[in-house]
Design an enzyme around this catalytic site. Structure first.
Site, mmCIF file in Angstrom:
data_model
loop_
_atom_site.group_PDB
_atom_site.id
_atom_site.type_symbol
_atom_site.label_atom_id
_atom_site.label_comp_id
_atom_site.label_asym_id
_atom_site.label_seq_id
_atom_site.Cartn_x
_atom_site.Cartn_y
_atom_site.Cartn_z
ATOM 1 N N GLU A 1 0.817 -1.207 0.000
ATOM 2 C CA GLU A 1 0.000 0.000 0.000
ATOM 3 C C GLU A 1 0.859 1.268 0.000
ATOM 4 O OE1 GLU A 1 -2.215 -3.013 2.696
ATOM 5 O OE2 GLU A 1 -0.169 -2.637 1.979
ATOM 6 N N CYS B 1 -2.620 -3.825 7.026
ATOM 7 C CA CYS B 1 -2.212 -4.046 8.419
ATOM 8 C C CYS B 1 -2.523 -2.814 9.263
ATOM 9 C CB CYS B 1 -0.731 -4.395 8.494
ATOM 10 S SG CYS B 1 0.374 -3.051 8.010
#
Length: 371
Positions: free
Chosen positions: A46, A69
């Site tokens: 990301e 996460c």
């Protein structure tokens, strides 16, 4: 999401014990950023995708193969970066089985007003990270038993000669698996018979950690795996406590890993626990018939990769993939499931999962019939 999957695959062999993850950022129908988790300890997919954006990602959609996460590890939480960037919508492939994440990342995003769509191409995204999912859930390495055999089931001629059973395309594929998995394991019998190097021959490939199951420390000190131990991490798993003998290997760079004995060989279940505690999340098992039988019997094997060559060797004493005592009836076999066949040149690769539930069910039925 398919593009994100292709990006994730680029991290193969470099990110373990982390998962392979890919991400694509789309704004008004245009791809403005993409990235993947490139190396263990490096930026997650990301953050790499956000860093690559050609324009502001505010209001854009983020497609990512695994739930973002939300905890601090070697990198800060990806949900923080997503929120700071002003991403409008997040589309995920599979949920993260890690209890530190496990739905928390998605919950945080939703609580902050981000729209979340889950489970897009979930099957493909989960299969990509079968090693990670298994390791996170069990703490044990994901073990793939690999062998090449002729169509009459021989892995070597009656003379012991095994080069080459499989063709060039199949052998190239095998080396890609050595790159993919963290470690490669074989028995001392294979070392004595073939003196293999057990490295990855692909350009830019990663050598696996070499693990030799050697109960009595019979590996020759001039074997290739010993003389190159300073270049490639090499572990000798043994219950031989002869310190003088151990020092001969350690002097050349090998590591001695003491493991308890079981039925005259290294206890493979306890070996797996020790290796798992050292972040060895996956093992390519390239053993002979004896080690393969012990591995199956010990229950440590998750998948089987059988490379089949259109050849017939014959010979009652020719080597077979699995030796040992064998099962007494077909109903008590080790059952496989979800098989997939791939053509590799003139050879074929059959990939199958070990069906533990099926094995147990058939064994119970056999016992009931006999009773």
């Amino acid at each position: 999401m398919r593009m994100a999957l292709q990006l994730a695959e680029k991290g193969c062999g470099f990110v373990s014990p982390n998962p392979m993850v890919g991400a694509v950022i789309v704004k008004e129908g245009r791809i403005i950023g993409q990235g993947w988790h490139e190396r263990y300890g490096g930026l997650h997919a990301e953050r790499n995708a956000l860093a690559s954006c050609t324009e502001s990602p505010e209001g854009a959609d983020l497609y990512v193969t695994l739930e973002p996460c939300c905890h601090h590890g070697k990198q800060p939480p990806c949900v923080d970066a997503i929120l700071e960037a002003g991403i409008r919508r997040v589309v995920t492939g599979s949920a993260d089985p890690n209890p530190l994440v496990g739905g928390k990342g998605i919950r945080i995003l939703r609580e902050q007003g981000v729209e979340v769509t889950e489970n897009i191409l979930q099957k493909e995204c989960s299969e990509l990270n079968e090693v990670f999912f298994h390791y996170i859930r069990t703490g044990l390495p994901f073990v793939v038993m690999k062998y090449a055999m002729t169509m009459d089931g021989k892995i070597a001629a009656h003379t012991g000669e095994s080069r080459w059973i499989a063709g060039e395309a199949a052998r190239s594929h095998m080396h890609r698996q050595r790159h993919r998995y963290t470690a490669i394991m074989t028995g001392v019998g294979s070392i004595l018979a073939d003196n293999p190097l057990l490295t990855c021959r692909l350009e830019g490939g990663k050598n696996p950690v070499r693990i030799i199951c050697d109960s009595h420390l019979r590996t020759p000190t001039d074997a290739k795996v010993v003389t190159t131990a300073n270049q490639v991490p090499t572990i000798l798993a043994t219950y031989c406590d002869d310190r003088k003998r151990q020092l001969e290997y350690e002097a050349q760079g090998c590591r001695i890993l003491p493991v308890e004995e079981e039925d005259g060989h290294v206890d493979l279940q306890k070996l797996m626990k020790k290796l798992g505690s050292e972040q060895i999340d996956s093992i390519l098992l390239e053993g002979g018939g004896a080690l393969n039988w012990t591995a199956l019997k010990s229950g440590i094997v998750q998948k089987v990769h059988a490379y089949i060559a259109p050849k017939l060797l014959g010979g009652q004493k020719a080597g077979t993939p699995v030796d040992g005592d064998g099962k007494p009836t077909p109903n008590q076999s080790f059952f496989l499931k979800n098989s997939r066949i791939t053509a590799l040149g003139e050879d074929f690769l059959i990939e199958s999962e070990v069906d533990r539930e099926g094995c147990a069910e058939m064994a119970n039925q056999a016992c009931a019939i006999e009773g």
